[in-house]
Design a protein around this motif. Sequence first.
Motif, short mmCIF file in Angstrom:
data_model
loop_
_atom_site.label_atom_id
_atom_site.label_comp_id
_atom_site.label_asym_id
_atom_site.label_seq_id
_atom_site.Cartn_x
_atom_site.Cartn_y
_atom_site.Cartn_z
N VAL A 26 0.86 -1.18 0.00
CA VAL A 26 0.00 0.00 0.00
C VAL A 26 0.89 1.23 0.00
N ILE A 27 0.61 2.13 -0.93
CA ILE A 27 1.31 3.42 -0.96
C ILE A 27 0.34 4.44 -0.37
N TYR A 28 0.65 4.86 0.84
CA TYR A 28 -0.19 5.83 1.56
C TYR A 28 0.30 7.23 1.21
N THR A 29 -0.61 8.07 0.73
CA THR A 29 -0.30 9.47 0.46
C THR A 29 -1.24 10.31 1.31
N LEU A 30 -0.65 11.20 2.12
CA LEU A 30 -1.42 11.99 3.07
C LEU A 30 -1.18 13.47 2.84
N LYS A 31 -2.25 14.22 2.70
CA LYS A 31 -2.16 15.68 2.59
C LYS A 31 -2.52 16.27 3.95
N THR A 36 -0.48 24.03 9.07
CA THR A 36 -0.38 23.06 10.15
C THR A 36 1.09 22.90 10.52
N GLU A 37 1.40 23.04 11.80
CA GLU A 37 2.78 22.84 12.25
C GLU A 37 3.07 21.34 12.32
N VAL A 38 4.00 20.90 11.51
CA VAL A 38 4.33 19.48 11.41
C VAL A 38 5.72 19.23 11.97
N LYS A 39 5.76 18.47 13.06
CA LYS A 39 7.04 18.00 13.59
C LYS A 39 7.27 16.55 13.16
N SER A 40 6.16 15.78 13.10
CA SER A 40 6.25 14.39 12.63
C SER A 40 4.90 13.96 12.09
N LYS A 60 8.04 13.53 3.57
CA LYS A 60 7.51 14.64 2.78
C LYS A 60 7.93 14.44 1.33
N ILE A 61 6.96 14.57 0.40
CA ILE A 61 7.30 14.33 -1.00
C ILE A 61 7.27 15.59 -1.85
N ASN A 62 6.73 16.68 -1.33
CA ASN A 62 6.81 17.96 -2.05
C ASN A 62 6.54 19.10 -1.08
N GLY A 63 6.54 20.32 -1.57
CA GLY A 63 6.37 21.49 -0.72
C GLY A 63 4.94 21.81 -0.34
N ASP A 64 3.99 20.98 -0.74
CA ASP A 64 2.57 21.26 -0.47
C ASP A 64 2.00 20.47 0.68
N ASN A 65 2.81 20.14 1.66
CA ASN A 65 2.37 19.36 2.81
C ASN A 65 1.79 18.00 2.42
N VAL A 66 2.46 17.32 1.50
CA VAL A 66 2.06 15.98 1.11
C VAL A 66 3.15 15.01 1.56
N ASN A 87 2.37 14.78 14.89
CA ASN A 87 3.10 15.13 16.11
C ASN A 87 2.75 14.16 17.25
N GLY A 88 2.58 12.88 16.90
CA GLY A 88 2.31 11.84 17.89
C GLY A 88 0.87 11.69 18.31
N GLU A 89 -0.04 12.52 17.80
CA GLU A 89 -1.46 12.48 18.17
C GLU A 89 -2.28 11.85 17.06
N TYR A 90 -3.18 10.93 17.45
CA TYR A 90 -4.05 10.28 16.47
C TYR A 90 -5.01 11.26 15.82
N GLU A 91 -5.31 11.01 14.56
CA GLU A 91 -6.39 11.72 13.88
C GLU A 91 -7.71 11.02 14.20
N LEU A 92 -8.81 11.62 13.74
CA LEU A 92 -10.14 11.02 13.81
C LEU A 92 -10.46 10.46 15.21
N GLN A 93 -10.24 11.28 16.23
CA GLN A 93 -10.52 10.87 17.60
C GLN A 93 -11.99 10.47 17.74
N ASN A 94 -12.24 9.38 18.43
CA ASN A 94 -13.59 8.86 18.68
C ASN A 94 -14.34 8.54 17.39
N MET A 95 -13.59 8.22 16.35
CA MET A 95 -14.18 7.83 15.07
C MET A 95 -13.55 6.50 14.65
N PRO A 96 -14.20 5.78 13.74
CA PRO A 96 -13.64 4.50 13.30
C PRO A 96 -12.29 4.68 12.60
#
Length: 119
Positions: A26-31, A36-40, A60-66, A87-96
């Motif tokens: 699986v190639i995961y691509t995330l925007k 957004t301040e991104v440390k990790s 990071k694959i380009n300058g557009d936060n991808v 930054n170590g915090e899960y997305e989609l809190q309280n969601m599937p």
Amino acid sequence: MNKIVLLIISCFIMSSCVQKAYKQTVIYTLKVPAQTEVKSIGIRGSDKPLNWEQDTELEKINGDNVYQAEVTYLTGYKFTEVKFTLNGEYELQNMPNRRVEFKNSGITHYNAVFNRPVK
């Protein structure tokens, strides 16, 4: 004679329960939204090599936060479940979790926006 029959039956039962495993990449691509301040950026999931305890880092694959990561599973399942972390915090809190359906070709491209569920 009974022991031999039981042994043959046991071997048949045990071998018929084994599910064939396939290599699935699986190639995961995330925007990540702008400003957004991104440390990790990471991904966690239910199937090896991912786990729920530790991030697998996206690059990071380009300058557009991808960001992107390529993950290869050895599995008999047709899908896996994941969540991204910022930054170590899960997305989609309280969601599937995100459900990623594997393609028959063995290579799946999964595109997502951080903290935005797929509709």
